[in-house]
Write an enzyme that holds these catalytic residues in place. Sequence first.
Site, PDB file in Angstrom:
ATOM      1  CG  ASP A  48     -66.869 -59.217  -6.620  1.00  0.00           C
ATOM      2  OD1 ASP A  48     -67.379 -60.323  -6.872  1.00  0.00           O
ATOM      3  OD2 ASP A  48     -67.518 -58.159  -6.557  1.00  0.00           O
ATOM      4  N   GLY A  96     -73.170 -55.200  -9.645  1.00  0.00           N
ATOM      5  CA  GLY A  96     -72.779 -56.609  -9.667  1.00  0.00           C
ATOM      6  C   GLY A  96     -71.722 -56.943 -10.691  1.00  0.00           C
ATOM      7  CG  LEU A  97     -71.576 -55.743 -14.402  1.00  0.00           C
ATOM      8  CD1 LEU A  97     -71.673 -54.911 -15.671  1.00  0.00           C
ATOM      9  CD2 LEU A  97     -71.581 -57.217 -14.770  1.00  0.00           C
ATOM     10  CB  ALA A 134     -62.609 -53.370 -12.136  1.00  0.00           C
TER      11      ALA A 134
HETATM   12  O1  PMV Z   1     -72.567 -57.702  -6.120  1.00  0.00           O
HETATM   13  P1  PMV Z   1     -71.214 -58.236  -6.430  1.00  0.00           P
HETATM   14  O2  PMV Z   1     -70.991 -58.468  -7.851  1.00  0.00           O
HETATM   15  O3  PMV Z   1     -70.122 -57.476  -5.785  1.00  0.00           O
HETATM   16  O4  PMV Z   1     -71.147 -59.727  -5.913  1.00  0.00           O
HETATM   17  C1  PMV Z   1     -71.273 -60.044  -4.594  1.00  0.00           C
HETATM   18  C2  PMV Z   1     -71.271 -61.518  -4.453  1.00  0.00           C
HETATM   19  C3  PMV Z   1     -71.742 -61.962  -3.095  1.00  0.00           C
HETATM   20  O5  PMV Z   1     -71.621 -63.369  -3.082  1.00  0.00           O
HETATM   21  C4  PMV Z   1     -73.205 -61.582  -2.893  1.00  0.00           C
HETATM   22  C5  PMV Z   1     -70.927 -61.365  -1.974  1.00  0.00           C
HETATM   23  C6  PMV Z   1     -69.509 -61.874  -1.895  1.00  0.00           C
HETATM   24  O6  PMV Z   1     -68.700 -61.219  -1.235  1.00  0.00           O
HETATM   25  O7  PMV Z   1     -69.199 -62.944  -2.455  1.00  0.00           O
END
Ligand code: PMV
Length: 314
Positions: free
Chosen positions: A146, A99-100, A105
């Site tokens: 992201d 999730g980071l 990146a």
């Molecule tokens: O898991 P991460 O940090 O790549 O975040 C994904 C965020 C979501 O809202 C779950 C998916 C998205 O594409 O926005």
Amino acid sequence: MTTACAPGKVILFGEHAVVYGRPAIAVPVTQVQARVDIEAASGGLTIIAADQNQTHDYASLDSKHPLATIIRLTLEALQVSTPPSATIKITSSIPIASGLGSGAAVSTALARALAAFYGQALPNQAISDLVYQVEKIHHGTPSGIDNTVIAYAQPVYFIREKVLEPFSVPVPFRLVIGDTGVASPTRLAVGDVRVAWQAQPALFERLFDACGQIADQARQRIETGNPAGLGDLMTQNQALLREMTVSSPELDRLVAAASAAGAWGAKLSGGGRGGNMIALVNSDTEATVTQALYQAGAKNVIATTIEGSTHSPL
Ligand code: PMV
């Protein structure tokens, strides 16, 4: 040698709902980063993924491989028809699948380093668009948050397919980020939410709406210099994410530990099911919350200041 770096990120509010058109807020995390070094060399294009102990020959990489994709797309954007003879070395301190934003990146740093290698600079939006194409391979249906926050490296208020709205953070605030150590591919959590939304559209639309309202309130509290007021919004957002089934026992344990240790609020961040959680702290609670997170099973804890001005943190 040409070098470029890109930060990690956390989503403060609105993950998952952002895939369905609701607003979300994300911020860069500069304590962790991906770095790409490119050096001219003879004998084709070699990619060294140092952390994974992998070396790839670009010419024989599957064309759908994320690294091959970002290189191909960037060379097209730079109007370079033949890949360079060079060595690309990738290193990253951003944990994978947590999730980071590690994938976004790496892609961002790679696109920037390639542009610099050719003496060109690509605008942030162009980089973000390229990285989005790669995010689709990782995630299936990414919202684009992201690639946007990482390419711009600044706090963003993001609505899918709308003009980007950067916003100011007049009073900086501190977050601790606790890692469950449970790897959780975003694609799976996003896919499960889609299935649940299809099964119970009214419930999920209501949950997404509530997340969007929280993101709007959070933006207002940040912009008016009241970041301490984000704590209860984080707690509310976490309850909605639990209802969406994207929390996990490990995340719940860390969130509860942070709150019990005095954090103003805490929630999972990103796709959920594992990965990282965030807690809002100040200088009095940061050490206690950090310790409580380790005691509750966090594999790693980092602290970061979210800022957009020169004020000192809370
Ligand atoms: O898991 P991460 O940090 O790549 O975040 C994904 C965020 C979501 O809202 C779950 C998916 C998205 O594409 O926005």
